[in-house]
Design a protein around this motif. Structure first.
Motif, PDB file in Angstrom:
ATOM      1  N   THR A  63       0.829  -1.014  -0.072  1.00 10.62           N
ATOM      2  CA  THR A  63       0.154  -0.062   0.069  1.00 10.62           C
ATOM      3  C   THR A  63       0.829   1.099   0.012  1.00 10.62           C
ATOM      4  OG1 THR A  63      -1.783  -1.105   1.333  1.00 10.62           O
ATOM      5  CG2 THR A  63      -1.737   1.102   1.545  1.00 10.62           C
ATOM      6  N   TYR A  64       0.389   2.169  -0.715  1.00  8.40           N
ATOM      7  CA  TYR A  64       1.129   3.391  -0.427  1.00  8.40           C
ATOM      8  C   TYR A  64       0.808   4.307   0.940  1.00  8.40           C
ATOM      9  CZ  TYR A  64       2.151   4.012  -5.382  1.00  8.40           C
ATOM     10  OH  TYR A  64       2.717   3.796  -6.760  1.00  8.40           O
ATOM     11  N   PHE A  65       1.940   4.488   1.604  1.00  6.37           N
ATOM     12  CA  PHE A  65       2.086   4.973   2.925  1.00  6.37           C
ATOM     13  C   PHE A  65       2.630   6.439   2.897  1.00  6.37           C
ATOM     14  CE2 PHE A  65       2.568   0.476   3.854  1.00  6.37           C
ATOM     15  CZ  PHE A  65       1.373   0.358   4.750  1.00  6.37           C
ATOM     16  N   PHE A  66       2.041   7.233   3.665  1.00  8.91           N
ATOM     17  CA  PHE A  66       2.309   8.753   3.649  1.00  8.91           C
ATOM     18  C   PHE A  66       2.809   9.041   4.991  1.00  8.91           C
ATOM     19  CE2 PHE A  66       1.060  13.324   4.071  1.00  8.91           C
ATOM     20  CZ  PHE A  66       1.988  13.776   3.235  1.00  8.91           C
ATOM     21  N   PRO A  67       4.039   8.822   5.353  1.00 14.04           N
ATOM     22  CA  PRO A  67       4.714   9.280   6.731  1.00 14.04           C
ATOM     23  C   PRO A  67       4.649  10.635   7.089  1.00 14.04           C
ATOM     24  CG  PRO A  67       6.467   8.572   5.400  1.00 14.04           C
ATOM     25  CD  PRO A  67       5.317   8.334   4.663  1.00 14.04           C
ATOM     26  N   GLY A  68       4.373  11.088   8.269  1.00 16.09           N
ATOM     27  CA  GLY A  68       4.552  12.653   8.312  1.00 16.09           C
ATOM     28  C   GLY A  68       4.547  12.863   9.932  1.00 16.09           C
TER      29      GLY A  68
ATOM     30  N   GLU B 296       7.991  10.525  -4.701  1.00 14.53           N
ATOM     31  CA  GLU B 296       8.035  11.269  -3.569  1.00 14.53           C
ATOM     32  C   GLU B 296       7.474  10.541  -2.326  1.00 14.53           C
ATOM     33  OE1 GLU B 296       7.155  15.670  -5.824  1.00 14.53           O
ATOM     34  OE2 GLU B 296       5.812  14.430  -4.632  1.00 14.53           O
ATOM     35  N   LEU B 297       6.398   9.605  -2.412  1.00 20.29           N
ATOM     36  CA  LEU B 297       6.058   8.906  -1.362  1.00 20.29           C
ATOM     37  C   LEU B 297       6.807   7.840  -0.979  1.00 20.29           C
ATOM     38  CD1 LEU B 297       2.220   8.498  -2.952  1.00 20.29           C
ATOM     39  CD2 LEU B 297       3.132   9.524  -0.761  1.00 20.29           C
ATOM     40  N   LEU B 298       7.603   7.178  -2.144  1.00 24.37           N
ATOM     41  CA  LEU B 298       8.561   6.071  -1.655  1.00 24.37           C
ATOM     42  C   LEU B 298       9.758   6.566  -0.865  1.00 24.37           C
ATOM     43  CD1 LEU B 298       8.344   3.832  -4.784  1.00 24.37           C
ATOM     44  CD2 LEU B 298       7.205   3.577  -2.642  1.00 24.37           C
ATOM     45  N   GLU B 299      10.192   7.902  -1.376  1.00 27.29           N
ATOM     46  CA  GLU B 299      11.357   8.345  -0.646  1.00 27.29           C
ATOM     47  C   GLU B 299      10.974   8.898   0.720  1.00 27.29           C
ATOM     48  OE1 GLU B 299      12.378  11.742  -3.086  1.00 27.29           O
ATOM     49  OE2 GLU B 299      13.052  10.469  -4.676  1.00 27.29           O
TER      50      GLU B 299
ATOM     51  N   ALA C 121      13.203   7.099   3.801  1.00 25.53           N
ATOM     52  CA  ALA C 121      14.001   7.815   4.980  1.00 25.53           C
ATOM     53  C   ALA C 121      13.653   7.071   6.359  1.00 25.53           C
ATOM     54  CB  ALA C 121      13.235   9.394   5.012  1.00 25.53           C
ATOM     55  N   PHE C 122      12.702   6.472   6.452  1.00 23.25           N
ATOM     56  CA  PHE C 122      12.308   5.636   7.698  1.00 23.25           C
ATOM     57  C   PHE C 122      13.167   4.457   7.819  1.00 23.25           C
ATOM     58  CE2 PHE C 122       9.320   8.932   8.257  1.00 23.25           C
ATOM     59  CZ  PHE C 122       9.347   9.139   9.734  1.00 23.25           C
ATOM     60  N   VAL C 123      12.976   3.327   6.635  1.00 25.16           N
ATOM     61  CA  VAL C 123      13.353   2.109   6.478  1.00 25.16           C
ATOM     62  C   VAL C 123      14.941   1.870   6.241  1.00 25.16           C
ATOM     63  CG1 VAL C 123      11.166   1.483   6.308  1.00 25.16           C
ATOM     64  CG2 VAL C 123      12.609   1.759   4.146  1.00 25.16           C
ATOM     65  N   GLY C 124      15.663   3.003   5.591  1.00 25.62           N
ATOM     66  CA  GLY C 124      17.092   2.924   5.320  1.00 25.62           C
ATOM     67  C   GLY C 124      17.142   2.336   3.707  1.00 25.62           C
TER      68      GLY C 124
ATOM     69  N   ASP D 142       4.339  10.160  12.345  1.00 20.26           N
ATOM     70  CA  ASP D 142       5.629   9.902  12.909  1.00 20.26           C
ATOM     71  C   ASP D 142       6.435   8.744  12.513  1.00 20.26           C
ATOM     72  OD1 ASP D 142       5.273  12.420  14.233  1.00 20.26           O
ATOM     73  OD2 ASP D 142       4.027  11.379  15.844  1.00 20.26           O
ATOM     74  N   GLY D 143       5.930   8.095  11.380  1.00 20.24           N
ATOM     75  CA  GLY D 143       6.672   6.695  10.824  1.00 20.24           C
ATOM     76  C   GLY D 143       6.476   5.658  11.745  1.00 20.24           C
ATOM     77  N   ASP D 144       5.454   5.533  12.810  1.00 23.69           N
ATOM     78  CA  ASP D 144       5.501   4.439  13.655  1.00 23.69           C
ATOM     79  C   ASP D 144       5.832   3.240  13.255  1.00 23.69           C
ATOM     80  OD1 ASP D 144       3.050   4.585  12.883  1.00 23.69           O
ATOM     81  OD2 ASP D 144       2.284   4.827  14.754  1.00 23.69           O
ATOM     82  N   LEU D 145       4.910   2.878  12.088  1.00 24.04           N
ATOM     83  CA  LEU D 145       5.000   1.666  11.558  1.00 24.04           C
ATOM     84  C   LEU D 145       6.400   1.272  10.971  1.00 24.04           C
ATOM     85  CD1 LEU D 145       3.680  -0.841  10.149  1.00 24.04           C
ATOM     86  CD2 LEU D 145       3.153   0.636   8.137  1.00 24.04           C
ATOM     87  N   PHE D 146       7.216   2.099  10.240  1.00 26.31           N
ATOM     88  CA  PHE D 146       8.418   1.713   9.883  1.00 26.31           C
ATOM     89  C   PHE D 146       9.468   1.739  11.029  1.00 26.31           C
ATOM     90  CE2 PHE D 146       6.025   4.502   7.037  1.00 26.31           C
ATOM     91  CZ  PHE D 146       5.628   3.474   6.204  1.00 26.31           C
ATOM     92  N   LYS D 147       9.293   2.345  11.953  1.00 28.83           N
ATOM     93  CA  LYS D 147      10.230   2.361  13.079  1.00 28.83           C
ATOM     94  C   LYS D 147      10.116   1.039  13.661  1.00 28.83           C
ATOM     95  CE  LYS D 147      10.123   7.253  14.643  1.00 28.83           C
ATOM     96  NZ  LYS D 147       9.615   8.190  15.430  1.00 28.83           N
TER      97      LYS D 147
END
Length: 501
Positions: free
Chosen positions: A224-229, A278-281, A285-288, A313-318
Motif C-alpha cells: 500500500t502507499y504510505f504517507f509518513p509525516g 516522492e511517497l517512496l522516498e 527515509a525511515f527504513v533505510g 511519525d513513521g511509527d510503523l516503519f520504526k
C-alpha cells in the motif's frame, strides 16, 4: 432481493410516534446532520435512531489496539467546531469531540440508542415513511413515521468484517481475529502474531501491538502507499501560540489542508510517477537504503487509486527497523496447524492470526426498504449526486469521500437537506423523488465508481449491490470534494431531476 418479492412487516407495538425527520445513525454523519438540522430548520421535529448503546459509530464499535483516524481532524472534524489537538486522533479523542457537540447543542434528548431498524416503507398516499424498530436492550417493537429519512449509518457491515476463505483455516490451532470484532480479552503479550493485510488498519494495529508481542509478521499480497509525516500541524500550533481565535485557526488550517490534499490528488493523476517517487522516498527515509522497497513497499497501482494510509511519525516503519516487525509480500497457500504457509513455501508460526483484510460493504444498512408496497432493489436505482436514488422519495444517504475526509460531505449535505426541506415547505409539497428526465433517457448507466479511478477491494467485490451511476454529473458521485464544495450549494432545487408532488 428482487423487485417482485413482498416484505413481511415485523410485529410492532400499537404506539406510533411521528417526526418531521428521522436521522439513522449517531456516528460522525448522524451527529453532524442533527446539528445542521437543528440549527438551520429549528421548526422541524427530529429523531436520531442508533442501534448501538452509545454514539460514535465506527469510533464506538472498533476496539482494536491503537484505533485512530487516517484523516486529519481539521478536515475530518466538523466545520462548525474547532479541533484543538494533533491532526491524527485516537478513537477516544474523537468520541470526546463528538460528545462535546452533543452536549453543547443539547442533542441528547433527540437520540434513541439500542434502536435497530427492521423495515422502512414509503407510502405515496400518506406521504410518509413508516419505520419499524426493535429495541435491542429490551426486545420491544416500536413504530415511527416521518416525512423524510436521512440515512447516516455508514457504508459497511458493522457486525462482520471481511475474511477470505483459505485452505486449512479449520486446522489452525491458534486464534483468528478480525479487527472489526476484536475480543476485549485478547492476550497477545509475548505471542507470535501474524497480521494479514497492508492498509490503514494494518498501519494502525501493527505499531500498537509490536512492543508487546514476541514478534509480529505483516503478510501482504501487495503493498500500500504510505504517507509518513509528523503528527502535528505547525501552522495551527503557531496560531494557537499567538492566541488567535480557535474558530479562525480551524478555518485557516482546514483551508490549507484541503488545498494541499487537492494538489496531491491532482498530481496523482497528472504526474503519478513523480508522486510515486516522492511517497517512496518519504518511506525510505525511515527504513533505510538496504530495505527491499521494490518488493515490500512499492504498490502496483498509481497513487490514490486506493486510499493513502497516513503513518503518523513513521511509527510503523520504526517497528520494522527496530526488528519488532517483519513484512512478507506473498500470497497465502494455506493455513497450517501452527500458522501459515506462503506460496513461496515459507512457513510462519503464529499463536494469533489477525485478518486485517477489509470489510463487507453495506447499502443503507441492509435495511429492507419498500416504496408503495414494492421492495427497493438498490442496484436497479440510479443515484442522484451520490445522495438520492431514482424512484425512492424523501430519502438521502450520506456517503462521503474516499480521497478527502468523510465529514466534509456531512457538512455539505447538511446544508443541502435543510435547503431542500425549506424549499418543499415554501412550495407546499410533501414528496420529492429523483427521476431521470426525458432529455437524458439515453444516458449510459454503469457502476457506482469506475475501477480505473478508484479500486479498493471492498468496493470492487461489492459493486453489484450498489446503486448505479450515469455518465452525467447529476447522476454520479464524483468523489471530487473540490468540485462539490461549489456545485452542491448551487444546485437548482427546481431541476427536472427532482419531481415534486
Amino acid at each position: 432481493m428482487t423487485g417482485t418479492e413482498t416484505l413481511e412487516r415485523p410485529e410492532t407495538a400499537d404506539k406510533v410516534e411521528h417526526f418531521d425527520v428521522i436521522i439513522v445513525g449517531a456516528g460522525i454523519s448522524g451527529i453532524g446532520s442533527a446539528y445542521h438540522l437543528q440549527e438551520q430548520c429549528p421548526d422541524k421535529s427530529f429523531l436520531v435512531l442508533e442501534k448501538f448503546d452509545s454514539f460514535g459509530g465506527t469510533w464506538h464499535m472498533h476496539k482494536y489496539p491503537g484505533v485512530r483516524s487516517d484523516s486529519d481532524l481539521f478536515t475530518f472534524g466538523y466545520r462548525f467546531k474547532p479541533w484543538m489537538s494533533a491532526p491524527i486522533a485516537t478513537a477516544d479523542e474523537i468520541l470526546k469531540y463528538m460528545g462535546e457537540v452533543i452536549d453543547d447543542n443539547d442533542l441528547a434528548p433527540h437520540i434513541r440508542y439500542s434502536h435497530k431498524i427492521e423495515h422502512a416503507a414509503w407510502s405515496s398516499k400518506d406521504k410518509k415513511w413508516t419505520v419499524d424498530v426493535v429495541r435491542l436492550d429490551t426486545g420491544e417493537k416500536r413504530r415511527f413515521t416521518t416525512n423524510f429519512l436521512w440515512m447516516c449509518q455508514g457504508y459497511y457491515n458493522q457486525e462482520q468484517g471481511y475474511t477470505p476463505e483459505w485452505d486449512g483455516m479449520d486446522k489452525y490451532k491458534g486464534q483468528i481475529v478480525h479487527p472489526q470484532t476484536w475480543p476485549e480479552d485478547l492476550d497477545y503479550k509475548g505471542k507470535k502474531v501474524v497480521l494479514i493485510g497492508s492498509g490503514a488498519t494494518a498501519a494502525t494495529v501493527v505499531p500498537a501491538m509490536a512492543d508487546d508481542t514476541e514478534h509480529l509478521t505483516m503478510v501482504q499480497r501487495s503493498p500500500t502507499y504510505f504517507f509518513p509525516g509528523q503528527n502535528a500541524n505547525e501552522l495551527a500550533d503557531l496560531l494557537r501560540a499567538v492566541e488567535v481565535d480557535p474558530m479562525i485557526i480551524h478555518d485557516i488550517v482546514r483551508r490549507v489542508a484541503l488545498f494541499q490534499q487537492q494538489e496531491i490528488n491532482r498530481r496523482s493523476v497528472e504526474e503519478p510517477e513523480i508522486v510515486k517517487q516522492e511517497l517512496l522516498e518519504g518511506v525510505r527515509a525511515f527504513v533505510g537504503p538496504d530495505f527491499d522497497m521494490d518488493k515490500h513497499l512499492t504498490p502496483k497501482y498509481r497513487p490514490w487509486q486506493q486510499r493513502l494510509a497516513f503513518v503518523p511519525d513513521g511509527d510503523l516503519f520504526k517497528c520494522i527497523t527496530d526488528g519488532k516487525v517483519s513484512i512478507e509480500t506473498d500470497t497465502i497457500e494455506c493455513f497450517t496447524e501452527t500458522g501459515l504457509k506462503l506460496s513461496s513455501g515459507k512457513e510462519i508460526e503464529a499463536d494469533i492470526i489477525i485478518t486485517a483484510t477489509g470489510f463487507n460493504l453495506s447499502v443503507l444498512g441492509n435495511i429492507p426498504f419498500e416504496v408503495d408496497g414494492k421492495p427497493v432493489n438498490w442496484p436497479e436505482t440510479v443515484t442522484y449526486r451520490g445522495m438520492m436514488f431514482t424512484g425512492v422519495p424523501n430519502l438521502l444517504w450520506v456517503f462521503g469521500y474516499f480521497r478527502a475526509s468523510w465529514t466534509l460531505r456531512v457538512d455539505l449535505l447538511g446544508d443541502y437537506v435543510c435547503r431542500l426541506l425549506k424549499h418543499m415547505d415554501e412550495m407546499g409539497v410533501k414528496q420529492v423523488t429523483p427521476t431521470i428526465p426525458d432529455s437524458l433517457s439515453d444516458m449510459k448507466v454503469g457502476n457506482w465508481i469506475q475501477e480505473e479511478d478508484f479500486n479498493p477491494n471492498y468496493l470492487v467485490r461489492s459493486m453489484h449491490v450498489m446503486p448505479k451511476a450515469g455518465n452525467h454529473p447529476d447522476w454520479q458521485h464524483t468523489q471530487d470534494y473540490w468540485r462539490e464544495k461549489d456545485e452542491i450549494p448551487a444546485l437548482d432545487l427546481d431541476t427536472e431531476a427532482l419531481v415534486y408532488s
